[in-house]
Design a protein around this motif. Structure first.
Motif, PDB file in Angstrom:
ATOM      1  N   HIS A  53      29.188  37.573  39.075  1.00  0.00           N
ATOM      2  CA  HIS A  53      29.512  38.615  38.398  1.00  0.00           C
ATOM      3  C   HIS A  53      28.852  39.232  37.186  1.00  0.00           C
ATOM      4  O   HIS A  53      29.708  40.740  36.806  1.00  0.00           O
ATOM      5  CB  HIS A  53      31.748  37.948  37.633  1.00  0.00           C
ATOM      6  N   GLY A  95      39.994  41.516  44.524  1.00  0.00           N
ATOM      7  CA  GLY A  95      37.956  41.616  45.149  1.00  0.00           C
ATOM      8  C   GLY A  95      37.938  41.290  46.531  1.00  0.00           C
ATOM      9  O   GLY A  95      38.581  40.647  47.464  1.00  0.00           O
ATOM     10  N   ARG A 145      29.415  31.876  39.443  1.00  0.00           N
ATOM     11  CA  ARG A 145      30.463  32.803  40.055  1.00  0.00           C
ATOM     12  C   ARG A 145      30.268  33.647  38.448  1.00  0.00           C
ATOM     13  O   ARG A 145      30.703  34.982  39.035  1.00  0.00           O
ATOM     14  CB  ARG A 145      31.857  32.583  39.811  1.00  0.00           C
ATOM     15  N   SER A 186      34.588  42.258  42.559  1.00  0.00           N
ATOM     16  CA  SER A 186      34.237  41.064  42.311  1.00  0.00           C
ATOM     17  C   SER A 186      34.041  40.843  43.959  1.00  0.00           C
ATOM     18  O   SER A 186      34.653  41.365  44.535  1.00  0.00           O
ATOM     19  CB  SER A 186      35.791  39.978  42.791  1.00  0.00           C
ATOM     20  N   PHE A 212      32.680  36.031  47.560  1.00  0.00           N
ATOM     21  CA  PHE A 212      32.533  34.927  46.751  1.00  0.00           C
ATOM     22  C   PHE A 212      33.904  34.800  47.434  1.00  0.00           C
ATOM     23  O   PHE A 212      35.011  35.071  46.724  1.00  0.00           O
ATOM     24  CB  PHE A 212      33.432  36.073  45.621  1.00  0.00           C
ATOM     25  N   SER A 231      37.386  41.099  36.446  1.00  0.00           N
ATOM     26  CA  SER A 231      36.252  41.508  36.705  1.00  0.00           C
ATOM     27  C   SER A 231      36.530  43.105  37.491  1.00  0.00           C
ATOM     28  O   SER A 231      36.591  43.633  38.903  1.00  0.00           O
ATOM     29  CB  SER A 231      35.950  40.911  38.545  1.00  0.00           C
ATOM     30  N   SER A 279      39.110  33.089  44.079  1.00  0.00           N
ATOM     31  CA  SER A 279      39.350  33.285  45.230  1.00  0.00           C
ATOM     32  C   SER A 279      40.316  32.732  46.343  1.00  0.00           C
ATOM     33  O   SER A 279      39.873  33.182  47.956  1.00  0.00           O
ATOM     34  CB  SER A 279      37.985  33.541  46.120  1.00  0.00           C
ATOM     35  N   LYS A 294      42.131  34.719  41.655  1.00  0.00           N
ATOM     36  CA  LYS A 294      41.453  35.669  40.906  1.00  0.00           C
ATOM     37  C   LYS A 294      39.494  34.719  41.037  1.00  0.00           C
ATOM     38  O   LYS A 294      38.707  34.863  41.949  1.00  0.00           O
ATOM     39  CB  LYS A 294      40.796  35.956  39.786  1.00  0.00           C
ATOM     40  N   THR A 295      39.258  34.722  40.185  1.00  0.00           N
ATOM     41  CA  THR A 295      37.595  34.016  39.503  1.00  0.00           C
ATOM     42  C   THR A 295      37.377  32.931  40.692  1.00  0.00           C
ATOM     43  O   THR A 295      36.473  32.184  41.287  1.00  0.00           O
ATOM     44  CB  THR A 295      37.691  32.693  38.760  1.00  0.00           C
TER      45      THR A 295
END
Lengths: 409, 409
Positions: B315, B52, B311, B387, B57, B340, B259, B256-257
């Motif tokens: 996505h 990502g 977010r 992402s 993000f 993602s 970042s 991830k989500t």
């Protein structure tokens, strides 16, 4: 199946017990200590000698600013190669090459790791598998022994003399050569030695390098404390020797002298074959040292003028004061030539040494690491990291002496 | 000695090749590509779909402030227990218990790790040794397979259906039960699945938990992407099932989500026996997740109102646009239910798939991860982490379609 080489997972983890490991004391129960404790709780500021106090000796100036700069860089700094950011490796390779008096190639010979512990794990993981015979020194850093066992290797111990003069101290080269001649293929050791502060002499280092070259032994040299060298001492970098083995890794990091332990940064540099394996392992262990944290390495070997010298002087002063306290209390204690560890030995006591270490914490507010973590049979010794507030450390050392007197057999 | 179980260290590291691993592409040589390349270099903003983009993000608001607060705390935050700071674990345990609908004990059932990769490494290290039979799903996260091999275990693969509808997709429970009945003692899988985005249904999760309980199998459940769940989808937390095995670990992290990958933070929570082993292993791997970084976990599951929802929407929008591009280009692509990742499949080409992946990078400025990293035989697929900046990602996807057309057999 092959029983002689197959430890159950339970056996494997029994060998990894961390009950007495530095920093884990907070998980110990104290309810059973009442049965062996004599006398009252001693007053005084509690001191945790299990590791250095980064409040007493704060991180390198600019290290948090460097982290914030790294964070501001965004994606480029968050996701580096597994072996670490290329521009940071370029900068470090030059500095480490100069410090160790032998060039380091930034592309192929250097990996940034999550702490020096991370570097050791990767180095042993890259060289030790089931049945590998690994030379270890006793006493030496406790994780060396655990790592060899975890990877299924066989420990081949050799002793370190550490109770004599600096000229008398050092590893037993005959035992080491005999191990090399008997199938030992990897040799790992720390110099300055953890826990004693003994620095391997020029002659010793040259001899180890030559023996390893002759017998084809891989060397893993832990030089974590090599910057914290006291006045009048000299240090030989093994990798700068004329004759060295093909496979060799040197390990360092800014966690100790520079107090950057909270960043978890270390480096390993040496043979590209081993660095390459270490990176492959790093890819499944934790990908990389935290990206933003790597940016703090820009401060390493680039501290403000006089900062390291001042830090050295302050440590040398504490060292000398604590040596005075322990020696006048009758505890044999070797003068560390480098680093911030003392390894005093106490006389026979009325309680077993494991209980005494727990009593030190419970009754005297002093946390130390038992000698048995560093070598079997070292029940009578304790390790102290004296990178502490000077006044508190001296008072705590006096409480240790008082406790020894209270429990003397 | 016992040859059938003894891999040489060279063999061991051959299995750990990282040449095609995400983020390592920068080390590849391109000089040999001239022989297979046809047509010109395609213009456009290069996009690295291997992970990502935390510039597109950015990290959770307040995460760098939390790091600086941690740094200011000094020693207390620099040196935590190996399993992580006690107050931070208290806070996290409550939040993770609420999220996964089953309580977590902060003292004994939770460990903070250097990233989710760190958690996976420790979990497999704590359960797999020479000869352990480990169930793995194909396709699934590439490190699972490498970890099993590194620890000397034997992989027992079971297939994941992922090209049908959500109702048709999922693992093959018959194959899994048969593996459990044939000596498989550990089962590791990700849901949402990496690389396909398939979420295991309530019925599937319940069945896996029950089977593991019946056969005494240890479960390692990688839920890294479970917060990034698209509209209309539902998620079942295995640990909240009525019937679960004694030994079980759930893995998550804010990389991830949220970042926060640059902080290298993850968690594992589950059976105290396994968490305890994982901590022992952590003690020799890298001691702890970087102390100051742990402080950033205070922002996790405590993001500003609406931040996660926004977010998710962003996505989902990119997901739908990229699905449109690939499908109209004739590339079969499953709709990810969460996470993602896209895992498009391309038709037969005039070049081998490994060269095509390298050509994508060299000629089209698009970095993707080859399908073969996720399961043997998946030569026709590539994984993209979408992402990314929306505009650049769409243009890059269009270049992928154009490249497929240029090299179509």
């Amino acid at each position: 199946m092959c029983e002689q080489h197959m430890k159950t997972i339970d056996e494997k983890f029994k060998a990894l017990a961390t009950d007495h490991a530095p920093g884990q004391e907070v998980r110990q129960k104290t309810s059973d200590l009442a049965a062996v404790m004599s006398g009252d709780i001693l007053g005084g500021v509690p001191v945790d000698f299990s590791h250095g106090d980064v409040d007493a000796f704060p991180p390198t100036p600019g290290s948090s600013r460097a982290w914030n700069d790294g964070f501001s860089c965004g994606a480029r700094q968050a996701y580096t190669e597994y072996r670490g950011s290329a521009p940071i490796r370029e900068q470090l390779a030059a500095r480490l090459g100069a410090f160790t008096e032998s060039p380091v190639d930034a592309t192929s010979e250097l990996i940034i790791t999550p702490g020096t512990q991370g570097a050791l794990f990767l180095a042993l993981g890259a060289t030790v598998t089931t049945g590998t015979r690994v030379g270890v020194v006793e006493p030496d850093y406790f994780a060396n022994r655990k790592l060899v066992e975890f990877f299924g290797g066989e420990r081949v111990p050799s002793p370190l003399r550490y109770k004599g003069t600096a000229a008398q101290n050092g590893p037993d080269l005959d035992v080491i050569e005999s191990a090399f001649g008997n199938g030992t293929t990897v040799f790992v050791f720390s110099t300055p030695n953890n826990p004693t502060g003994v620095v391997y002499s020029h002659a010793t280092i040259t001899a180890i390098a030559s023996l390893a070259a002759r017998y084809g032994v891989t060397l893993i040299v832990d030089q974590l404390y090599s910057r914290l060298l006291y006045s009048g001492e000299s240090y030989t970098h093994l990798r700068a020797c004329k004759l060295v083995p093909d496979d060799m890794v040197t390990i360092m990091g800014p966690s100790k002298t520079e107090s950057l332990s909270g960043f978890r940064l270390g480096v390993a540099f040496g043979s590209s074959k081993l660095i390459d394996r270490m990176e492959r392992l790093q890819a499944i262990v934790s990908l990389r040292a935290a990206g933003y944290n790597q940016a703090a390495l820009s401060t390493w070997f680039a501290e403000p003028d006089g900062w390291i010298a001042q830090r050295l002087r302050a440590h040398e002063e504490i060292r000398d004061k604590l040596l005075g306290v322990f020696r006048s209390g009758g505890l044999q204690t070797t003068t560390p030539q480098a680093g911030s560890y003392l390894f005093p030995e106490f006389p026979p006591l009325t309680v077993d040494s494991a209980s005494f270490v727990r009593l030190l914490r419970h009754q005297a507010g002093v946390t130390v690491t038992p000698g048995t973590e560093f070598g079997p049979g070292l029940h009578q010794s304790i390790r102290l990291n004296f990178s502490q507030d000077s006044t508190s450390a001296i008072a705590a050392a006096q409480r240790i002496v008082r406790m020894v007197d209270m429990y003397r057999a």
